[in-house]
Enzyme design. Structure first.
Site, mmCIF file in Angstrom:
data_model
loop_
_atom_site.group_PDB
_atom_site.id
_atom_site.type_symbol
_atom_site.label_atom_id
_atom_site.label_comp_id
_atom_site.label_asym_id
_atom_site.label_seq_id
_atom_site.Cartn_x
_atom_site.Cartn_y
_atom_site.Cartn_z
ATOM 1 N NE ARG A 1 -4.389 -1.167 0.464
ATOM 2 C CZ ARG A 1 -4.417 -1.895 -0.751
ATOM 3 N NH1 ARG A 1 -3.222 -2.354 -1.594
ATOM 4 N NH2 ARG A 1 -5.882 -2.422 -0.685
ATOM 5 C CG HIS B 1 -3.025 0.450 -6.774
ATOM 6 N ND1 HIS B 1 -3.636 1.132 -5.369
ATOM 7 C CD2 HIS B 1 -2.884 -0.513 -6.293
ATOM 8 C CE1 HIS B 1 -4.268 -0.333 -4.396
ATOM 9 N NE2 HIS B 1 -3.663 -0.648 -4.961
#
Lengths: 314, 314
Positions: free
Chosen positions: B229, B277
């Site tokens: 993350r 991402h």
């Protein structure tokens, strides 16, 4: 015992130092400083100067520094002694690194994402199927091909293999020979070529072969990866196929002419990834260990390993 | 039974269509067209609008569309019902594709060779050690980390893992906790981060951690790969380390702010590979199958799978 190193285009000192360190009894010479030619029993070669090997009356074994031996067989005066090719776990591991890397790069569209990065553009959803939706086909099922097949399968891809003679590999669909080529290509989205250069494989990666690849796959088109030998590919056909959509992308480690001439349009092609024939480079010390070990076997009267079948060329 | 889809920033129709196709008895609604809130028993969410879930008095289970649940936990009014995270073989396979690809890209110096290609330069011998000479360290040894470790090991790399609590993996050196971090980093040439975002991991990939990585490895310097993350990384520290040589290269799929702002210097950094991402994107139909299956289990009185431990955040 005397060994002659006869190579063009590569550094030789590392091999000489390595062999001397491994076997102090070995008299290692580097061509053209060969001394008395009659006393030379072994030769370690890469693209040997033509005719040199024929001038060694006491020659027992020729060792090729590469896995492929086309570099030796091109000598028209090659003497009739066993030719041993280099087989090494390191060479195999390196080749599978290359194969997995380039399959993944095309599959995960790194050229496209690299371009988006250069434009500072965030774009999540270029079609990028899962490995299990992609059909990879490996041509050449020797030591290198088998290892690549295993590793690609473990990454999740659907694998099949093609070879000149029929092979059996657990869990892998194996095609063979001329009649097996068409169905093999028809189920292949990403083609990986690890074939040796022989009269039978020269020019094989041409327009006809490319047009047989699957056109219904989940990528924008088929992909060609060649880490075998440059003489297998017809670069004009590859470029044409890339431009007319018959091929979506390619990774080439080998070329018709090496180094690849600066004027080649392959260098600048957006969908081609060029590496300078270094997919798998023989590690100098691994070559030395291999040769010293084979010489010791031969001197003990044991059979040599990985002797080339000259009728097949590998 | 009624299920509410409450998501920001992603398309919702695919989930609604998929769930309806799998379970015709399911009344699927998409926020804000939620109808009678009291009748809603299940919620499928990604970054749910804050406070919405708290307004559902009959809510039994929340399903997160991602493997990470920080997108849900950021809702300050999250109701006290089980939160289920998405676990799927496809998601795991995709993440390992990303990890193997990026480890291989740095290891085989594809940025450098890409630049040489753009200059039509043939240069064989940039230092490129064998996979077996490189020490890869994986942070996070859940489902994703374990699969990545196995596949990297199979490619030949030397592997070690780090996790908050001690794990046992056959043949892999496992480090754990604060005291295990320093020795883990000191033996790591390529660091792969697959940790979840929790209060304990936020900002963890900072200058102090980077300076602990091995500086004596066979590449020009250590490599950082973060597909966990973005909140784990301190981008200013990463940039500084890249510029002062503490870090040689990085692959980042996640960022402090997403999308990565166009002004970020990461976009243009020569030694940084940016992806938007999408290392591993949940497949819509796989999410639908997973949720329909879990709802069926729950309705039969069987336990839910992959319920998040809120005290740990994963």
């Amino acid at each position: 015992m005397t060994l002659l190193i006869a190579c063009r285009k590569i550094k030789k000192d590392g091999f000489a130092d390595g062999l001397r360190a491994l076997d102090a009894s070995l008299d290692v010479r580097i061509w053209p400083d060969a001394g008395d030619l009659a006393g030379i029993r072994y030769a370690l070669v890469w693209k040997p100067p033509e005719g040199v090997l024929a001038r060694l009356p006491g020659l027992r074994v020729i060792f090729s520094i590469g896995a492929g031996v086309d570099n030796v067989l091109s000598d028209p005066d090659l003497p009739d002694v066993p030719l041993v090719r280099f087989v090494d776990p390191n060479l195999t591991m390196r080749m599978s690194e290359y194969v997995c890397l380039h399959v993944l790069m095309h599959h995960r569209r790194m050229r496209d994402y690299g371009e988006l990065q250069s434009q500072a553009q965030w774009k999540e959803f270029l079609p990028q199927p899962g490995a299990n939706e992609l059909r990879v086909g490996v041509m050449g099922l020797g030591v290198l091909g088998l290892d690549a097949v295993e590793k690609l399968r473990m990454l999740g891809y659907q694998l099949a293999g093609w070879s000149r003679s029929q092979k059996q590999i657990d869990g892998i669909e194996c095609f063979a020979g001329d009649e097996g080529l068409k169905p093999f290509l028809a189920r292949t989205d990403i083609l990986v070529c690890l074939l040796p250069h022989t009269p039978g494989t020269e020019g094989m990666l041409n327009a006809a072969l490319i047009s047989g690849l699957a056109q219904d796959g989940p990528l924008p088109g088929p992909v060609l990866i060649n880490a075998g030998r440059g003489k297998l590919q017809v670069e004009a056909d590859i470029l044409k196929s890339l431009d007319d959509g018959g091929l979506w992308a390619a990774s080439l480690d080998v070329f018709e002419e090496e180094p690849l001439p600066p004027a080649s349009p392959l260098w600048a092609h957006r969908q081609v990834i060029i590496t300078p024939h270094n997919a798998s480079i023989s590690d100098d010390m691994a070559v030395c260990r291999y040769v010293a070990n084979q010489i010791a076997r031969h001197e003990r009267g044991e059979p040599l390993e990985n002797v080339v079948d000259l009728s097949q060329g590998y």
